[in-house]
Design an enzyme around this catalytic site. Structure first.
Site, PDB file in Angstrom:
ATOM      1  N   SER A 174     104.475  62.503  27.256  1.00 34.97           N
ATOM      2  CA  SER A 174     103.942  61.167  27.417  1.00 34.97           C
ATOM      3  C   SER A 174     102.471  61.097  27.822  1.00 34.97           C
ATOM      4  O   SER A 174     101.872  60.034  27.709  1.00 34.97           O
ATOM      5  CB  SER A 174     104.773  60.414  28.461  1.00 34.97           C
ATOM      6  OG  SER A 174     104.685  61.058  29.714  1.00 34.97           O
TER       7      SER A 174
ATOM      8  N   LYS B 132      95.895  59.605  33.786  1.00 37.74           N
ATOM      9  CA  LYS B 132      97.015  58.958  33.108  1.00 37.74           C
ATOM     10  C   LYS B 132      97.333  57.661  33.842  1.00 37.74           C
ATOM     11  O   LYS B 132      97.290  57.622  35.086  1.00 37.74           O
ATOM     12  CB  LYS B 132      98.215  59.911  33.136  1.00 37.74           C
ATOM     13  CG  LYS B 132      99.453  59.426  32.411  1.00 37.74           C
ATOM     14  CD  LYS B 132     100.543  60.505  32.470  1.00 37.74           C
ATOM     15  CE  LYS B 132     101.797  60.142  31.707  1.00 37.74           C
ATOM     16  NZ  LYS B 132     102.805  61.220  31.737  1.00 37.74           N
TER      17      LYS B 132
ATOM     18  N   SER C 277     105.777  66.461  29.704  1.00 38.00           N
ATOM     19  CA  SER C 277     104.733  65.499  29.324  1.00 38.00           C
ATOM     20  C   SER C 277     103.291  65.922  29.552  1.00 38.00           C
ATOM     21  O   SER C 277     102.388  65.218  29.122  1.00 38.00           O
ATOM     22  CB  SER C 277     104.968  64.168  30.031  1.00 38.00           C
ATOM     23  OG  SER C 277     105.972  63.478  29.349  1.00 38.00           O
TER      24      SER C 277
HETATM   25  N1  GLN Z   1     109.921  63.594  26.675  1.00 36.81           N
HETATM   26  C1  GLN Z   1     110.590  63.603  27.936  1.00 36.81           C
HETATM   27  C2  GLN Z   1     111.180  62.248  28.218  1.00 36.81           C
HETATM   28  O1  GLN Z   1     111.054  61.414  27.405  1.00 36.81           O
HETATM   29  C3  GLN Z   1     109.652  64.027  29.018  1.00 36.81           C
HETATM   30  C4  GLN Z   1     108.741  62.958  29.487  1.00 36.81           C
HETATM   31  C5  GLN Z   1     107.892  63.370  30.635  1.00 36.81           C
HETATM   32  O2  GLN Z   1     107.738  64.558  30.932  1.00 36.81           O
HETATM   33  N2  GLN Z   1     107.388  62.375  31.334  1.00 36.81           N
HETATM   34  O3  GLN Z   1     111.768  62.016  29.228  1.00 36.81           O
END
Ligand code: GLN
Length: 494
Positions: free
Chosen positions: A153, A78, A177
């Site tokens: 994400s 990532k 994410s």
């Molecule tokens: N969807 C969550 C957020 O927007 C989690 C994102 C993540 O785990 N990086 O913060």
């Protein structure tokens, strides 16, 4: 699955000299060339450096050298995890052109075990989002249906694994994410216990919640990846000194006698009926194998979204203060003062979701509001953590849907609140610091459904035991475009 498709199979084959790392890599690069123009999982494929690396491994093996536990395994990262010399953009314009000056701890560990890093995958900007639509560059498509999001994400990492472009990838999980995109794309994703995997070289979003975790096609591969990536790092003050248990050994443990809890709040929490049905069927299949299933309660779950969406933006507003266009990223000039330069750099470098979080976080941390927002959210977090402590006195693991529904269409959740609410089943684990795994448990209308297991801190062994048993009971079509599967992408992109 043919052996050259799984990370464990590749490592065993390359390690024994039956497979060539260079050939394994070429197969994957060909797949990337074929599929990635439509899926767009990668921000950057580093073909040349991957080829050099694979060739060097083959030569070392040919010269009689022993190779490590990830011998020749092509892996994607990532793009918020540093690999020295490669750009780390975090999916943001503000970091375009920024090259990582050092390897993250996880990259050092993968390299020590002879992995082949292939490239950097797309993400929501600074990992803020659940769809990869917040990437400043382009959205990634779900390999099962190109009109839908892969989740986020870590959407690029999940899509790359689901389409067979790489057998394994790393993502980061602050509120779901890794697990949510794994669920949406029909692959396995692990959020380790806070402190199990070093965060050194992961660009911080919300430091008390962030963990790096693997995405793979099989549970065995997830266990392998975590056993390499995890372990104490003295250079990360939040890293746990505990030695890692033998995850591979837990895969065959079976579930006889295992106590599985079904948290009531996760089954009346608005999950789609088809999703709930598949998760319940998955749990029932483990019950037939000798697990006992009881309903339990985590009464403070209802405060999780509010607590998370205060704590995460607060920490983000502090962490992202360093991106000022001077020390990192593109320098923006044009203001009349240093302060105006910052405003120009941040104003043009950050996208709307990042700005929203920075503003929310800054507001919630300001004098006079701190106790009312941040302080209260921390209290809710403590109650949520206590719920889990209580429940893990009674059961070994919890089983829940990973997300309330399957992958949604692009732009379907344009309203930020709608996107936030869909994180309900994953963010509690980050708030409590406990580990979670998402494992595929079936398809509904052609789309994968993820089943999440949660366990007490440092009990990843129980997650692997449960998930491996489920995988044996409910074999899942790993790649939607696997050779011979006769399935192509169902839709061409608009
Ligand atoms: N969807 C969550 C957020 O927007 C989690 C994102 C993540 O785990 N990086 O913060």
């Amino acid at each position: 699955m043919s052996p050259d498709l799984s990370a464990s199979g590749i490592a065993a084959g390359v390690g024994a000299g039956r497979l060539s790392a260079a050939e394994v890599l070429e197969t994957r690069l060909a797949r990337i060339r074929e599929l990635d123009p439509r899926i767009r999982a990668f921000l950057k494929v580093h073909e040349d450096s991957a080829r050099c690396r694979a060739r060097a491994l083959d030569e070392r093996r040919a010269a009689g050298g022993r190779l490590g536990r990830l011998a020749g395994v092509p892996i994607a990262l990532k793009d918020n995890i540093h690999a020295r010399g490669w750009e780390t953009t975090c999916g943001s314009k503000i970091l375009q052109g920024f090259r990582a000056p050092f390897d993250s701890e996880v990259v050092e560990r993968l390299m020590r075990e002879d992995a082949v890093l292939v490239g950097k995958t797309n993400l929501d900007e600074f990992a803020m989002g659940s769809s990869t639509e917040n990437s400043a560059f382009f959205p990634t498509a779900n390999p099962w249906d190109l009109d839908r999001v892969p989740g986020g994400s870590s959407g690029g990492s999940a899509a790359a694994v689901a389409s067979g472009m790489v057998p394994a990838a790393l993502g980061s999980d602050t509120g779901g994410s890794v697990r949510q995109p794994a669920g949406f794309c029909g692959v396995v994703g692990v959020k380790p216990t806070y402190g199990l995997v070093s965060r050194r070289g992961l660009v911080a979003f919300a430091s008390s919640l962030d963990q790096i975790g693997p995405l793979t096609a099989t549970v065995e591969d997830a266990a392998l990846m975590l056993s390499v990536a995890g372990g104490h790092d003295p250079k990360d003050s939040t890293s746990s000194p505990r030695p890692l248990p033998d995850y591979a050994g837990s895969l065959s443990g079976g579930v006889r006698g295992l106590r599985i809890g079904l948290p009531r709040e996760y089954f009346t929490g608005g999950a789609h009926p088809e999703t709930e049905k598949l998760v319940r069927e998955g749990v029932a299949s483990l019950e037939r194998l000798g697990a006992s299933v009881v309903e339990v309660s985590l009464p403070h779950t209802k405060h999780a979204i509010s607590a998370y969406y205060v704590i995460a933006p607060c920490e983000a507003s502090s962490n992202l203060a360093r991106f000022d266009g001077v020390r990192y990223g593109v320098r923006a000039r044009g203001g009349l003062s240093l302060e105006e330069d910052y405003a120009v750099a941040r104003g043009s470098g950050f996208g709307p979701e990042v700005k929203r979080r920075v503003m929310l976080g800054t507001y919630a941390l300001s004098a006079g509001y701190y106790d009312a927002y941040y302080g209260r959210a921390q209290k809710a977090r403590a109650l949520i953590r206590r719920d889990f402590e209580d429940v893990f006195g009674k059961v070994d693991v919890l089983a829940t849907p990973t997300s309330p529904a399957t992958a949604f269409r692009f732009n379907e959740k344009a309203e930020p609140m709608a996107m936030y609410l869909a994180d309900i089943f994953t963010i509690t684990a980050n708030l409590a610091g406990i580990p979670g795994i998402s494992v595929p448990c079936g398809l509904t209308q052609g789309l994968p459904v993820g089943l999440q297991f949660l366990a007490d801190s440092f009990r990843e062994d129980l997650l692997f035991r449960s998930a491996a048993a489920l995988e044996r009971e409910r074999p899942f079509p790993v790649f939607p475009f696997a050779e011979g599967a006769g399935q192509g992408p169902r839709h061409e992109p608009a």
